[in-house]
Write an enzyme that holds these catalytic residues in place. Structure first.
Site, PDB file in Angstrom:
ATOM      1  N   SER A 180     -10.547   0.169   6.978  1.00  0.00           N
ATOM      2  CA  SER A 180      -9.865   0.219   5.679  1.00  0.00           C
ATOM      3  C   SER A 180      -9.177  -1.060   5.235  1.00  0.00           C
ATOM      4  CB  SER A 180      -8.839   1.355   5.671  1.00  0.00           C
ATOM      5  OG  SER A 180      -9.475   2.591   5.579  1.00  0.00           O
ATOM      6  N   LYS A 233       0.853  -1.192   0.000  1.00  0.00           N
ATOM      7  CA  LYS A 233       0.000   0.000   0.000  1.00  0.00           C
ATOM      8  C   LYS A 233       0.888   1.241   0.000  1.00  0.00           C
ATOM      9  CE  LYS A 233      -3.878   2.084   2.546  1.00  0.00           C
ATOM     10  NZ  LYS A 233      -4.850   1.923   3.637  1.00  0.00           N
ATOM     11  N   SER A 239      -9.913   2.310   2.721  1.00  0.00           N
ATOM     12  CA  SER A 239      -8.971   2.991   1.854  1.00  0.00           C
ATOM     13  C   SER A 239      -8.012   2.051   1.117  1.00  0.00           C
ATOM     14  CB  SER A 239      -8.150   3.990   2.673  1.00  0.00           C
ATOM     15  OG  SER A 239      -7.358   3.303   3.636  1.00  0.00           O
TER      16      SER A 239
END
Length: 492
Positions: free
Chosen positions: A182, A78, A158
């Site tokens: 998330s 990420k 997210s």
């Protein structure tokens, strides 16, 4: 030969150990898949040369018997995790072309164990979002589609890039972060497994901060076993993070297949929301039945302060974000937009660098921390947080081993479908997940079924502090009963 991108992480690990294929072959297969899936926009940076070098190093270690537990395993990272000399932007214009001179603790541990980085993954800007639509690199497309439809769906957020990449077979696992859901919400939207560990289990050092008392790193993977393998490498004490907890990291994989007989599973009545889709209700009941059939005992429990969790979260998280994001000013790193003086330079840089959702949360946070409002909002929200934590403690004190809830209030929705005029509509996606962050507990999302249009739906299990093993044992029961969920390939 088997399509190497269809393997689970555990299968790939075993195949590498048997020398059925090399780490380089495994990596090349995933690099080819990434190239073919650029339309999903899961990756914001591909690192093929670096991946090949890491794979060759892993092959050399495997050949001498020195391979780590993740030797040769291709992972996506990420874009919130600092990767040394490799662009890290938190998917925000304000970080520009930032190349960190240091490596995050979590990724350092993954490379120590032999993992291979295939690229940096898309996410909501500064991890603020539930659909991966706030990224400055554009939205991620969910590899799942509704039956008979070509509408592009969100993968959740997210950590949307992490979930989409794992679901589409672009990497065998991915790092993610969870501040209010998330990891778990995107996992539920994409038919993958995501675990948010107990607060303090994984180091936050080198991860771009959103809300420091809520943020926690964790993995997204294809199976419960895979997520257990990854968490073992990601977790651990770090003296550089004062919130990191100094306790041994268990071998989580041993929890897979462990008996759940006699475990008490709490079903919280407050999670039965008005207007909850019948398919979510059915899935929840089905999940409870599967656990019961495996010998667990179901008990109704009460978490009376649940209804205050979302409003309290959307005070605490923006307050911490407004403080954390004050450091992005165009002076030391990242993008800069000059002005006639330093104050104007700050204003110009932040106006051009931050997206609309990030600005909204900074303004909310600054407002609730301002003189005259601090007691009315922030202090009260922190008191609510204490009550939420106490609800869970009382529940666990009654002998409950874990709590079963839905992971999301719906399946994945279309890109641009929600939150346009009313951001609260988007915030409601976190309704089942924020309590876990507010209480600092571990939570796992496991795919458990599909809606009427064939989209995956997930269930969430919430555990006692530092009892991730119980979540893995229970999660695997659901996984075995529900089966695996793989999208039909349409993107290549």
């Amino acid at each position: 030969m088997t399509d190497l991108t269809s393997l689970t992480l555990a299968e790939a690990r075993d195949g590498l150990a048997r020398k059925s294929f090399t780490a380089l072959e495994l990596t090349e297969a995933h690099l080819t898949a990434i190239e073919a899936a650029r339309g999903l926009n899961a990756f914001v940076l591909e690192t093929p040369e670096q991946a090949r070098k890491m794979a060759q190093a892993a092959d050399a270690q495997i050949a001498t018997g020195d391979g780590g537990p993740l030797a040769g395993i291709p992972l996506g990272i990420k874009d919130l995790f600092a990767t040394k000399d490799t662009r890290t932007t938190a998917c925000s214009k304000i970080l520009g072309d930032f190349h960190p001179p240091y490596e995050s603790t979590v990724t350092t541990q993954l490379w120590r164990d032999g993992a291979v980085m295939v690229g940096k993954l898309n996410n909501d800007e500064f991890a603020m979002g539930s659909s991966n639509e706030t990224s400055c690199f554009g939205p991620v497309v969910n590899p799942w589609r509704r039956a008979g439809s070509e509408t592009k769906l969100v993968p959740g957020g997210s950590s949307g890039g992490s979930a989409a990449a794992v679901a589409a077979g672009l990497c065998l696992g991915a790092t993610a972060t969870d501040t209010g859901g998330s990891i778990r919400q995107p996992a539920a939207f994409t038919g993958t497994v995501g675990i948010k560990p107990t607060y303090g289990r994984c180091s936050r050092w080198g991860i771009v901060a959103f809300a420091s008392s809520l943020d926690q790193a964790g993995p997204i993977a294809r199976t419960v076993r895979d997520s257990a393998i990854l968490l073992r490498s990601m977790a651990g004490h770090d003296p550089k993070d004062t919130t990191s907890v100094d306790r041994p990291v268990p071998n989580y994989e041993t929890a897979i297949g462990a008996s759940v007989k006699g475990m008490k599973i709490g079903i919280p009545k407050e999670y039965r929301l008005e207007g909850m889709p019948p398919e979510i209700e059915r899935l929840w009941t089905q999940g409870a039945e599967w656990l019961k059939a495996s010998g667990a005992e179901l008990v109704e429990v009460s978490l009376p302060h649940t209804k205050y969790a979302l409003p309290a979260y959307y005070i605490v998280a923006p307050a911490e974000a407004s403080s954390n994001l004050a450091r992005y000013d165009g002076v030391r790193y990242g993008a800069r937009v000059n002005g006639r003086n330093i104050v104007e330079m700050y204003e110009n840089t932040r106006a051009a660098g931050f997206g609309a959702e990030v600005k909204r949360r900074i303004m909310i946070g600054t407002y609730v921390l301002s003189a005259g409002y601090y007691d009315a909002y922030y202090l009260r929200a922190q008191k609510v947080r204490t009550l939420i934590k106490r609800d869970f403690e009382q529940c666990f004190d009654q002998g409950v081993s874990a709590i079963l809830t839905p992971a999301t209030p719906s399946a994945a929705f279309g890109i641009g479908e929600k939150g346009g005029a009313d951001p609260v509509e988007m915030y409601l996606n976190d309704i089942f997940t924020v309590t876990v962050n507010m209480a600092g507990l571990p939570g796992i999302a496991v795919p458990a079924g599909a809606d009427g249009q064939g989209l995956p739906l997930g269930l969430q299990l919430i555990g006692r502090p530092f009892d991730e093993e119980t979540l893995f044992s229970l999660g695997e029961v659901i996984e075995q009963a529900a089966g695996r969920f793989t999208p039909k390939k349409w993107w290549a």
